[in-house]
Write an enzyme that holds these catalytic residues in place. Structure first.
Site, short mmCIF file in Angstrom:
data_model
loop_
_atom_site.label_atom_id
_atom_site.label_comp_id
_atom_site.label_asym_id
_atom_site.label_seq_id
_atom_site.Cartn_x
_atom_site.Cartn_y
_atom_site.Cartn_z
N HIS A 33 4.30 3.46 0.91
CA HIS A 33 5.47 3.70 1.77
C HIS A 33 5.60 5.19 2.10
O HIS A 33 5.73 5.57 3.28
CB HIS A 33 6.73 3.20 1.06
CG HIS A 33 7.98 3.40 1.86
ND1 HIS A 33 8.51 2.43 2.67
CD2 HIS A 33 8.83 4.47 1.97
CE1 HIS A 33 9.61 2.88 3.25
NE2 HIS A 33 9.83 4.12 2.84
N GLU A 34 5.57 6.01 1.07
CA GLU A 34 5.73 7.45 1.30
C GLU A 34 4.53 8.04 2.03
O GLU A 34 4.67 8.98 2.81
CB GLU A 34 5.95 8.17 -0.03
CG GLU A 34 7.20 7.71 -0.80
CD GLU A 34 8.48 7.83 0.01
OE1 GLU A 34 8.55 8.70 0.90
OE2 GLU A 34 9.40 7.04 -0.25
N HIS A 37 5.12 7.81 5.71
CA HIS A 37 5.94 8.92 6.21
C HIS A 37 5.11 10.20 6.32
O HIS A 37 5.17 10.91 7.32
CB HIS A 37 7.11 9.18 5.25
CG HIS A 37 8.14 8.10 5.22
ND1 HIS A 37 8.65 7.52 6.36
CD2 HIS A 37 8.79 7.51 4.16
CE1 HIS A 37 9.56 6.61 6.01
NE2 HIS A 37 9.66 6.59 4.70
#
Length: 379
Positions: A33-34, A37
């Site tokens: 997920h990170e 980003h």
């Protein structure tokens, strides 16, 4: 003392049997997920100060050649990417603290970027969660294939919704509420989350289509990991004789297509569940937090690594969906602000953003408290 040590460190114990699988599952999902980003932010020219797995005191870390601090922190229940100029939780573009940035920092600061770059960077986290799920399913389908059964009715439970609707042994499901079905798993998928809904079934009987309406009822069952789950059923049984189960194998390209389709089905069912839950039509015990996930990770690890990887895929898509809810401080809340900004052609006022953030933060805290209560006392 030896018994306590064995209970903690054996494969059946808390440490190796539950905590390690839980941390593996959570770390993979959070990292992906990170990383979404991070990668999209960097591609958009945004500077990154820190990439962290976990919160709290740093345990280990290093700086890369771009000046980003990569670190592992003491509380492994999440993670974050801190972009240049990202001074507060609301990611307010009018934050006075950004006035202290140098000219070089302002060029790569998150808040100075066009709204589409900020939106793309925020959306990338959930997107990468979905891509992880697709990748896991694609590998599993390519490596193992999957068993399917014909959508046939071997028997009908007396007094069940199917019996009341007139479904008979030997019938073949053609469609469920207008959606064509090809396997018995398709029928289960389309029925399992719709307790109390009148569903139209088209059945093939003696060469002719017969239309019936049945309303599924909830029934408690055990899933493959031993969890008690409430599943909507109509009361039909498929067996080996009429279902003729067979293993379907896939090329890598076919596996990718089936993985995309399966991920889409999960997203659809999750959205359906959330809508029904919001109006009180789903069992609250279906929602669990870290304690329940840890238990599931331990059970999956006992069944084998492929089960643990499947849990990663399911948790990943769930995290992706939850993060897209339009509630600050979730990614979906930021995307809502950017959508408004794109329409009105100016940022949402800092005062409004802070007020919505506080409200959203209370909602998120309330949800976390609710699932913790479910984990420990409620279910």
């Amino acid at each position: 003392m030896n018994e306590l040590l064995h209970a903690l460190t054996s494969t059946e114990g808390i440490l190796i049997g539950t905590l390690v699988p839980f941390l593996f599952v959570l770390t993979v999902v959070v990292f992906v997920h990170e990383m979404g980003h991070y990668l999209v932010g960097r591609a958009c020219g945004i500077g990154v100060n820190a990439f962290s797995i976990g919160f709290g005191p740093e345990l280990i870390g290093f700086n890369d050649r771009h000046g980003t601090r990569w670190k592992l922190c003491a509380i492994p229940l999440g993670g974050y990417v801190k972009f240049v100029g990202d001074m507060n939780a609301t990611s307010s573009p009018t934050d006075p603290e950004t006035a202290g940035l140098s000219e070089a920092e302002r060029k790569v600061a998150f808040h100075t970027q066009p709204v589409w770059k900020r939106a793309a960077t925020v959306f990338a986290g959930p997107l990468f969660n979905f891509l992880l799920t697709i990748a896991v399913f694609a590998v599993l389908f390519a490596a193992y294939g999957r068993y399917v059964a014909e959508p046939m009715v071997a028997s009908v439970t007396a007094g069940s919704p199917a019996a009341e609707a007139g479904i008979m042994p030997g019938d073949r499901f053609v469609s469920v509420d207008g959606e064509k079905v090809e396997t018995f798993a398709d029928v289960q998928r389309l029925v399992s989350g719709r307790a109390g809904d009148a569903i139209t079934f088209v059945m093939l009987r003696d060469g002719k289509d017969v239309t019936v309406v049945a309303t599924p009822r909830l029934m408690e069952q055990q899933d493959a990991l031993g969890n008690k789950v409430q599943v909507a059923i109509i009361g039909v049984v498929n067996n080996q004789e009429v279902g003729q189960p067979r293993l379907v194998t896939y090329t890598p390209v076919q596996a990718l297509g089936v993985a995309v389709e399966e991920t889409g089905h999960i997203i659809e069912r999750t959205g359906q569940f959330l809508k029904r839950f919001a109006v009180g039509r789903e069992d609250k015990c279906q929602l669990g937090g870290p304690v329940k996930i840890a238990g599931m990770a331990g059970q999956a690890a006992k069944l084998g690594f492929e089960w643990l990887v499947q849990l990663v895929a399911l948790l990943s898509v769930g995290i992706g969906i939850l993060n897209l809810l339009p509630i600050p401080p979730l990614d979906g809340g930021h995307l809502l602000f950017y959508a408004v900004e794109a329409v009105i052609r100016r940022p949402v006022s800092e005062r409004m953003m802070e007020a919505m953030y506080r409200t959203g933060f209370l909602l998120v805290l309330g949800f976390m408290g609710f699932v913790f209560w479910n984990d420990l006392f409620g279910c």
